[in-house]
Scaffold this motif. Structure first.
Motif, PDB file in Angstrom:
ATOM      1  N   ARG A  51     -10.680  27.896  13.400  1.00 35.99           N
ATOM      2  CA  ARG A  51     -11.424  29.153  13.471  1.00 35.99           C
ATOM      3  C   ARG A  51     -10.544  30.372  13.208  1.00 35.99           C
ATOM      4  N   GLY A  52      -9.252  30.144  12.981  1.00 36.59           N
ATOM      5  CA  GLY A  52      -8.350  31.249  12.670  1.00 36.59           C
ATOM      6  C   GLY A  52      -7.658  31.859  13.875  1.00 36.59           C
ATOM      7  N   ARG A  53      -7.816  31.257  15.048  1.00 37.75           N
ATOM      8  CA  ARG A  53      -7.126  31.779  16.236  1.00 37.75           C
ATOM      9  C   ARG A  53      -5.647  31.434  16.162  1.00 37.75           C
ATOM     10  N   LEU A  54      -4.825  32.363  16.653  1.00 40.91           N
ATOM     11  CA  LEU A  54      -3.370  32.219  16.594  1.00 40.91           C
ATOM     12  C   LEU A  54      -2.835  31.745  17.938  1.00 40.91           C
ATOM     13  N   PHE A  55      -1.977  30.732  17.898  1.00 41.59           N
ATOM     14  CA  PHE A  55      -1.245  30.258  19.077  1.00 41.59           C
ATOM     15  C   PHE A  55       0.224  30.287  18.689  1.00 41.59           C
ATOM     16  N   GLU A  56       1.060  30.854  19.556  1.00 45.76           N
ATOM     17  CA  GLU A  56       2.465  31.025  19.195  1.00 45.76           C
ATOM     18  C   GLU A  56       3.388  30.746  20.368  1.00 45.76           C
ATOM     19  N   PHE A  57       4.601  30.372  20.010  1.00 44.59           N
ATOM     20  CA  PHE A  57       5.672  30.207  20.992  1.00 44.59           C
ATOM     21  C   PHE A  57       6.963  30.648  20.331  1.00 44.59           C
ATOM     22  N   SER A  58       7.766  31.384  21.079  1.00 48.64           N
ATOM     23  CA  SER A  58       9.054  31.831  20.556  1.00 48.64           C
ATOM     24  C   SER A  58      10.042  31.941  21.703  1.00 48.64           C
ATOM     25  N   THR A  59      11.253  31.428  21.490  1.00 53.28           N
ATOM     26  CA  THR A  59      12.273  31.538  22.533  1.00 53.28           C
ATOM     27  C   THR A  59      12.906  32.915  22.533  1.00 53.28           C
ATOM     28  N   SER A  60      12.945  33.578  21.365  1.00 57.56           N
ATOM     29  CA  SER A  60      13.524  34.924  21.316  1.00 57.56           C
ATOM     30  C   SER A  60      12.417  35.936  21.598  1.00 57.56           C
ATOM     31  N   SER A  61      12.826  37.140  21.923  1.00 59.05           N
ATOM     32  CA  SER A  61      11.840  38.167  22.243  1.00 59.05           C
ATOM     33  C   SER A  61      11.049  38.554  20.997  1.00 59.05           C
ATOM     34  N   ARG A  62       9.907  39.203  21.165  1.00 59.31           N
ATOM     35  CA  ARG A  62       9.055  39.613  20.045  1.00 59.31           C
ATOM     36  C   ARG A  62       9.267  41.070  19.750  1.00 59.31           C
TER      37      ARG A  62
END
Length: 181
Positions: A51-62
């Protein structure tokens, strides 16, 4: 006892597909977190659902997105600013290169069309305009059909009050009629 091997193909049932997506997405996010923690690695993961929803993970800051800038000191802010400027220059250079490539392609096509136009003009001059118009009228009619039957039907396609010089083709009988008047 382990699970059997799962055949990798699209799940046809929509509800089963969504449940599987949610479970595997959560498992993938967990594995990304574990990898970053256990191996002290920087990991970034971006997932888009159907459906185009975004899921994200990042160890560094955004911080590159302008978030969480409060705790940064002046040196870190300057480094971040430099990083953003370098990225922006790269993006602009890529955009400019694509624009130039597109411009050169359009100029090449323009030159090609000019050459074709030049060749057609040369053919018209060599054969004479009258014979070219006659060939055109014989070969292709107003409906796009070929054949000599077109000559008999020319009268109905041309308005009699029109200036003959504005016509695509002409009818000899009509021009003779004009010359007699």
């Amino acid at each position: 006892m382990g699970r059997g091997k799962v055949e990798l193909k699209r799940i046809d049932n929509k509800i089963s597909r969504q449940v599987t997506f949610a479970k595997r997405r959560n498992g993938l996010l967990k594995k990304a977190y574990e990898l970053s923690l256990l191996c002290d690695a920087e990991v970034a993961l971006i997932i888009f659902s159907a459906r185009g929803r975004l899921f994200e993970f990042s160890t560094s800051s955004r911080n590159l997105l302008g978030e969480d800038l409060g705790p940064l000191n002046m040196k870190e802010l300057e480094q971040l600013e430099n990083q953003i400027e370098i990225s922006l220059k790269h993006i602009r250079a890529t955009k400019s290169q694509q624009s130039l490539d597109q411009l050169f392609e359009l100029k090449r096509k323009e030159k090609q069309l000019q050459d074709v136009n030049k060749d057609l003009r040369k053919k018209i001059q060599e054969t004479g305009a009258d014979s070219v118009l006659q060939m055109f009228c014989q070969d292709v009619g107003p409906s796009g059909s070929s054949g000599h039957a077109n000559q008999a039907n020319q009268q109905e396609y041309f308005h009699p009050d029109c200036d003959p010089s504005l016509r695509m083709g002409y009818d000899h009988a009509y021009l003779d009629h004009l010359n007699k008047e």
